[in-house]
Design a protein around this motif. Structure first.
Motif, PDB file in Angstrom:
ATOM      1  N   LEU A 205     -25.471  -0.431  20.969  1.00  0.00           N
ATOM      2  CA  LEU A 205     -25.448  -1.585  20.082  1.00  0.00           C
ATOM      3  C   LEU A 205     -24.656  -1.261  18.809  1.00  0.00           C
ATOM      4  CD1 LEU A 205     -28.580  -3.761  19.269  1.00  0.00           C
ATOM      5  CD2 LEU A 205     -26.929  -3.177  17.502  1.00  0.00           C
ATOM      6  N   LYS A 206     -24.907  -0.101  18.222  1.00  0.00           N
ATOM      7  CA  LYS A 206     -24.195   0.297  17.008  1.00  0.00           C
ATOM      8  C   LYS A 206     -22.702   0.474  17.281  1.00  0.00           C
ATOM      9  CE  LYS A 206     -26.231   3.562  14.578  1.00  0.00           C
ATOM     10  NZ  LYS A 206     -26.998   4.790  14.290  1.00  0.00           N
ATOM     11  N   GLU A 207     -22.387   0.998  18.453  1.00  0.00           N
ATOM     12  CA  GLU A 207     -20.972   1.167  18.807  1.00  0.00           C
ATOM     13  C   GLU A 207     -20.266  -0.181  18.890  1.00  0.00           C
ATOM     14  OE1 GLU A 207     -18.486   2.917  22.610  1.00  0.00           O
ATOM     15  OE2 GLU A 207     -20.363   3.888  22.038  1.00  0.00           O
ATOM     16  N   GLU A 208     -20.937  -1.171  19.469  1.00  0.00           N
ATOM     17  CA  GLU A 208     -20.336  -2.502  19.571  1.00  0.00           C
ATOM     18  C   GLU A 208     -20.189  -3.144  18.189  1.00  0.00           C
ATOM     19  OE1 GLU A 208     -19.040  -3.507  22.254  1.00  0.00           O
ATOM     20  OE2 GLU A 208     -19.882  -1.962  23.552  1.00  0.00           O
TER      21      GLU A 208
ATOM     22  N   ARG B 212     -26.552  -4.303  28.159  1.00  0.00           N
ATOM     23  CA  ARG B 212     -25.898  -4.321  29.471  1.00  0.00           C
ATOM     24  C   ARG B 212     -25.209  -2.992  29.772  1.00  0.00           C
ATOM     25  NH1 ARG B 212     -21.289  -8.568  30.226  1.00  0.00           N
ATOM     26  NH2 ARG B 212     -22.694  -9.715  28.856  1.00  0.00           N
ATOM     27  N   ARG B 213     -24.559  -2.401  28.792  1.00  0.00           N
ATOM     28  CA  ARG B 213     -23.806  -1.171  29.037  1.00  0.00           C
ATOM     29  C   ARG B 213     -24.667   0.088  29.002  1.00  0.00           C
ATOM     30  NH1 ARG B 213     -18.286  -2.789  25.606  1.00  0.00           N
ATOM     31  NH2 ARG B 213     -17.558  -4.321  27.159  1.00  0.00           N
ATOM     32  N   ALA B 214     -25.820   0.007  28.389  1.00  0.00           N
ATOM     33  CA  ALA B 214     -26.732   1.163  28.407  1.00  0.00           C
ATOM     34  C   ALA B 214     -27.585   1.197  29.667  1.00  0.00           C
ATOM     35  CB  ALA B 214     -27.642   1.128  27.177  1.00  0.00           C
ATOM     36  N   PHE B 215     -27.706   0.067  30.354  1.00  0.00           N
ATOM     37  CA  PHE B 215     -28.603  -0.012  31.502  1.00  0.00           C
ATOM     38  C   PHE B 215     -28.273   0.987  32.615  1.00  0.00           C
ATOM     39  CE2 PHE B 215     -29.817  -1.853  35.627  1.00  0.00           C
ATOM     40  CZ  PHE B 215     -31.186  -1.858  35.468  1.00  0.00           C
TER      41      PHE B 215
ATOM     42  N   THR C  27     -36.616  -5.422  28.864  1.00  0.00           N
ATOM     43  CA  THR C  27     -37.081  -6.806  28.714  1.00  0.00           C
ATOM     44  C   THR C  27     -37.756  -7.063  27.370  1.00  0.00           C
ATOM     45  OG1 THR C  27     -37.425  -6.928  31.105  1.00  0.00           O
ATOM     46  CG2 THR C  27     -38.487  -8.613  29.764  1.00  0.00           C
ATOM     47  N   VAL C  28     -38.758  -6.248  27.036  1.00  0.00           N
ATOM     48  CA  VAL C  28     -39.529  -6.518  25.819  1.00  0.00           C
ATOM     49  C   VAL C  28     -38.679  -6.284  24.570  1.00  0.00           C
ATOM     50  CG1 VAL C  28     -41.567  -5.879  24.487  1.00  0.00           C
ATOM     51  CG2 VAL C  28     -41.691  -5.962  26.983  1.00  0.00           C
ATOM     52  N   THR C  29     -38.011  -5.120  24.497  1.00  0.00           N
ATOM     53  CA  THR C  29     -37.190  -4.831  23.311  1.00  0.00           C
ATOM     54  C   THR C  29     -36.086  -5.864  23.148  1.00  0.00           C
ATOM     55  OG1 THR C  29     -37.602  -2.470  23.673  1.00  0.00           O
ATOM     56  CG2 THR C  29     -35.842  -3.054  22.146  1.00  0.00           C
ATOM     57  N   ARG C  30     -35.421  -6.203  24.241  1.00  0.00           N
ATOM     58  CA  ARG C  30     -34.348  -7.195  24.182  1.00  0.00           C
ATOM     59  C   ARG C  30     -34.877  -8.551  23.710  1.00  0.00           C
ATOM     60  NH1 ARG C  30     -29.438  -8.211  27.162  1.00  0.00           N
ATOM     61  NH2 ARG C  30     -29.082 -10.443  27.393  1.00  0.00           N
ATOM     62  N   SER C  31     -35.999  -8.977  24.284  1.00  0.00           N
ATOM     63  CA  SER C  31     -36.566 -10.282  23.907  1.00  0.00           C
ATOM     64  C   SER C  31     -36.966 -10.307  22.439  1.00  0.00           C
ATOM     65  CB  SER C  31     -37.774 -10.586  24.795  1.00  0.00           C
ATOM     66  OG  SER C  31     -37.394 -10.653  26.156  1.00  0.00           O
ATOM     67  N   LEU C  32     -37.557  -9.208  21.961  1.00  0.00           N
ATOM     68  CA  LEU C  32     -37.955  -9.152  20.554  1.00  0.00           C
ATOM     69  C   LEU C  32     -36.739  -9.202  19.629  1.00  0.00           C
ATOM     70  CD1 LEU C  32     -40.795  -6.462  20.648  1.00  0.00           C
ATOM     71  CD2 LEU C  32     -41.048  -8.874  20.041  1.00  0.00           C
TER      72      LEU C  32
ATOM     73  N   LEU D  90     -30.697   5.008  23.774  1.00  0.00           N
ATOM     74  CA  LEU D  90     -29.443   4.719  24.471  1.00  0.00           C
ATOM     75  C   LEU D  90     -28.966   3.301  24.161  1.00  0.00           C
ATOM     76  CD1 LEU D  90     -30.174   6.301  27.978  1.00  0.00           C
ATOM     77  CD2 LEU D  90     -28.488   7.084  26.315  1.00  0.00           C
ATOM     78  N   ILE D  91     -29.895   2.357  24.168  1.00  0.00           N
ATOM     79  CA  ILE D  91     -29.532   0.963  23.896  1.00  0.00           C
ATOM     80  C   ILE D  91     -29.016   0.809  22.465  1.00  0.00           C
ATOM     81  CG2 ILE D  91     -30.470  -1.363  23.612  1.00  0.00           C
ATOM     82  CD1 ILE D  91     -32.453  -0.600  25.903  1.00  0.00           C
TER      83      ILE D  91
END
Length: 320
Positions: free
Chosen positions: A80-83, A99-102, A147-152, A75-76
């Motif tokens: 991301l690809k759409e943006e 933020r929009r997938a959350f 958290t983890v995926t975003r931080s990485l 979903l994230i």
């Protein structure tokens, strides 16, 4: 055995999932795979800390929670690809994608958690084990995906490793991306035509309501509680589930459910579940830890009664 088969199936599923993430999402897929390995480590450590018993059902719940973790990443990455297609900068696309997938991730995980709470309240051992590992896994996967995926991802982009936009799997048209590209010109008018979609949903739900009204949902031993027994069948007996159930019913054991499997040395094993209801009170008393008058059985009495119950089931089923 069954444990080896379910672990093997889980490993095959993990390999296929990892291959999909790497091939379709490329660099974000690699990041998600690293986060997924972290999730498995966090979840396993939590299970060990809480003393979770790893039954087959609990392992299945754990494997399903891994799928939920992958779903959140998908979903994230789609957002991301759409943006990125909308000409956002890479850092802005990452921020908006998460933020929009959350809300969608939170909704799906909340529905799963509510389901696990219901299962934990109405189920017995194996169902509760499944629900427990699934609930813990979903809660941890929510943390790792957000958290983890975003931080990485942010770490790799800021360090210069993940700045190449071509690594994000854009505009390849493999799985409906051409439909996404024309979505603004030809949107699916779901809200404007809600009557049509409510009708479709109603037609899918209605048959289920009819069958529920005809007899309702019949819970088995995992929800009612009862006995589970593995019986090696004699050679030459009818080794179908229906035949084993008929023999048990003829012996006064009602409501049983049998599953046939191949055993070692060419033997056939019937895995039998028997609900403890009013019609099976003799067995219920034999497997109980207390006597009919409510006083506790001695260890010797309990063992003797369990042996008697076991012999009754084996003989009734046509066991060796």
């Amino acid at each position: 055995g069954a444990k080896d088969q379910i672990i093997f199936a889980g490993l095959i599923s993990f390999v296929v999932t990892a291959a999909f993430l790497l091939v379709y999402y490329v660099f974000p897929g690699l990041t998600a795979l690293i986060a997924l390995l972290a999730y498995i480590s966090f979840a396993y450590a939590t299970f060990k800390l809480l003393g979770v018993t790893f039954s087959l059902a609990a392992i299945a719940g754990f494997i399903l929670s891994i799928g939920m973790a992958v779903d959140a990443n998908i979903l994230i990455f789609e957002r991301l690809k759409e943006e990125l297609r909308n000409k956002r900068t890479l850092l802005t696309a990452i921020d908006l994608g998460f933020r929009r997938a959350f809300p969608s991730i939170l909704d799906s995980n909340a529905c799963t958690i509510i389901t696990t709470i219901v299962l934990m309240n109405i189920g017995t051992g194996s169902v509760r084990g499944f629900a427990t590992t699934l609930m813990i896994g979903v809660l941890i996967s929510l943390f790792t995906a957000i958290t983890v995926t975003r931080s990485l991802l942010l770490f790799f982009v800021h360090s210069g490793i993940g700045r190449e936009v071509s690594w994000y799997g854009l505009n390849r048209g493999w799985f409906g991306e051409r439909l996404e590209a024309s979505a603004e010109e030809r949107p699916l008018a779901i809200v404007q035509k809600m009557g049509r979609y409510f009708l479709i949903s109603g037609l899918m739900i209605f048959p289920g309501l009819i069958f529920m009204a005809m007899g309702g949902i019949r819970p088995n031993v995992e929800f009612l509680g009862g006995i589970e027994s593995g019986v090696v069948l004699k050679e030459g007996v009818d080794a179908t589930s229906a035949a084993v159930n008929r023999r048990l019913e003829a012996a006064g054991i009602e409501g049983s459910n049998s599953r046939i499997a191949a055993g070692p040395n060419g033997k056939t094993i019937a895995y039998i579940t028997i609900p403890i209801e009013e019609k099976n009170q003799e067995l219920a008393q034999l497997v109980s830890s207390v006597k009919a008058d409510g006083t506790p059985k001695t260890p010797e009495e309990a063992n003797n009664d369990l042996f008697t119950a076991r012999r009754k089931i084996v003989e009734a089923a046509g066991g060796d």
